[in-house]
Write a protein that holds these residues in place. Structure first.
Motif, PDB file in Angstrom:
ATOM      1  N   UNK A 186      24.459  18.088   1.530  1.00  0.00           N
ATOM      2  CA  UNK A 186      24.850  17.752   2.895  1.00  0.00           C
ATOM      3  C   UNK A 186      24.033  16.593   3.463  1.00  0.00           C
ATOM      4  N   UNK A 187      22.768  16.496   3.097  1.00  0.00           N
ATOM      5  CA  UNK A 187      21.919  15.497   3.740  1.00  0.00           C
ATOM      6  C   UNK A 187      21.953  14.131   3.048  1.00  0.00           C
ATOM      7  N   UNK A 188      22.818  13.980   2.063  1.00  0.00           N
ATOM      8  CA  UNK A 188      22.946  12.668   1.432  1.00  0.00           C
ATOM      9  C   UNK A 188      23.868  11.809   2.298  1.00  0.00           C
ATOM     10  N   UNK A 189      23.375  10.666   2.695  1.00  0.00           N
ATOM     11  CA  UNK A 189      24.145   9.771   3.550  1.00  0.00           C
ATOM     12  C   UNK A 189      25.416   9.316   2.804  1.00  0.00           C
ATOM     13  N   UNK A 190      26.608   9.526   3.418  1.00  0.00           N
ATOM     14  CA  UNK A 190      27.855   9.214   2.696  1.00  0.00           C
ATOM     15  C   UNK A 190      27.939   7.784   2.187  1.00  0.00           C
ATOM     16  N   UNK A 191      27.365   6.840   2.918  1.00  0.00           N
ATOM     17  CA  UNK A 191      27.456   5.435   2.481  1.00  0.00           C
ATOM     18  C   UNK A 191      26.888   5.258   1.076  1.00  0.00           C
ATOM     19  N   UNK A 192      25.937   6.109   0.718  1.00  0.00           N
ATOM     20  CA  UNK A 192      25.303   5.976  -0.595  1.00  0.00           C
ATOM     21  C   UNK A 192      26.312   6.262  -1.712  1.00  0.00           C
ATOM     22  N   UNK A 193      27.243   7.178  -1.434  1.00  0.00           N
ATOM     23  CA  UNK A 193      28.234   7.524  -2.460  1.00  0.00           C
ATOM     24  C   UNK A 193      29.168   6.351  -2.751  1.00  0.00           C
ATOM     25  N   UNK A 194      29.312   5.448  -1.775  1.00  0.00           N
ATOM     26  CA  UNK A 194      30.164   4.274  -2.003  1.00  0.00           C
ATOM     27  C   UNK A 194      29.633   3.422  -3.148  1.00  0.00           C
TER      28      UNK A 194
END
Ligand code: SAH
Length: 283
Positions: A51-59
């Motif tokens: 949950x605490x992983x910033x979504x932008x990083x997944x891009x």
């Protein structure tokens, strides 16, 4: 590599099928990822993230399957054992698995448990540390987690135990005596009990406290308060987790070192908040 911009020249490790790389994503700001994390994002077949992983990083892993393994919408978190076994299954199916966790995977993140399960199942692992919220998040609030004039030690504590209660196993008397600065993770739910325990252990009522929510992200909020007033102030400011809470005089350094405020044009409030005069030129 799916991205054309090269990593700096180095003999970058190659992710092999069947491996799990357990990796910290830092506290939020994508710029705080390590280069090893970026190298992993570019190679993974599957990214299992919290949950605490910033979504932008997944891009930055556009070619990978993204699997969420955290709390959402008030549902209980995926059971830890289920997550670990899911990693085992993915690896056994020949995937290159990136397990991405907020902050540092070995700091209050159950990364140790996941790695242990993987090794017990003969899955090869690589560990990629990350910047932990209790250090990097405070730095973004202008609070040095150690400062020569304040503390020679720092204690990181969690406000939850496995059952979700305040850790009864923590010896607050000893922590209070032994550590000038205390950094509390997951402390919001039980902040009233925690501050009461610290006051009962003899910490001063006017001891500085900072509460930093969504640290390093554009939504970051910083509340400066004291042990006696922090419960009311948190409620009044309607602060929500995730937050790191720092107890100790290093919080005062923010009066000088709020570099984000200064970038917005706010002058430093106090150039000598510890009242120590100018630092010595040498030593
Ligand atoms: N492994 C993580 C900690 C996981 S425990 C790390 O090293 O940072 C989850 C807790 O971390 C949250 O309850 C909060 O106390 C803290 N945390 C994580 N990210 C945060 C952020 N961006 N801002 C404030 N606190 C954060």
């Amino acid at each position: 590599m799916s991205d054309s911009s090269p990593l700096p020249p180095l003999d970058w490790p190659v992710m092999q099928p069947g491996w799990v790389w357990l990796c910290g994503a830092g506290p939020g700001d994508p710029g705080l990822l390590t280069l090893h994390a970026l190298n992993a994002l570019r190679q993974a077949d599957v990214v299992v993230y919290d949950a605490l992983v910033e979504p932008a990083i997944l891009d930055w892993a556009p070619g990978a399957e993204h699997v969420y393994a955290g709390k959402r919408g008030g549902k209980p978190s995926a059971r830890q054992r289920d997550i670990s076994l899911q990693l085992v299954d993915l690896a056994r199916n020949g995937k290159r698995v990136l397990r991405l966790k907020g902050g540092d995977p070995f700091v209050f993140g159950r990364g140790g448990e996941e790695a242990q399960t993987l090794v017990q199942h003969d899955i090869p692992v690589r560990i990629i540390p990350g910047i932990s919220a209790g250090i990097g998040g405070l730095a973004y609030a202008g609070i040095p987690v150690t400062h020569r004039d304040v503390n020679q030690s720092v204690t990181f504590v969690t406000g939850h135990d496995q059952s979700g209660n305040t850790p009864g196993s923590l010896d607050w008397q000893a922590i209070s005596r032994g550590s000038q600065v205390i950094v509390i993770y997951m402390g919001m739910k039980h902040i009233a009990q925690i501050t009461a325990a610290l006051l009962a252990a003899g910490r001063p009522a006017d001891e500085p406290v900072a509460v930093v929510t969504t640290a390093t992200l554009p939504t970051q909020q910083v509340l400066e308060t004291t042990l006696a007033t922090c419960v009311d102030d948190i409620a009044e400011a309607r602060l929500e987790p995730p937050a790191v809470i720092c107890v100790g005089r290093s919080v005062l350094m923010r009066q000088t070192l709020d570099w984000q405020g200064q970038a917005r044009g706010e002058p430093p409030r106090n150039l000598d908040p510890l009242g120590r005069g100018r630092p010595a030129e040498s030593a």
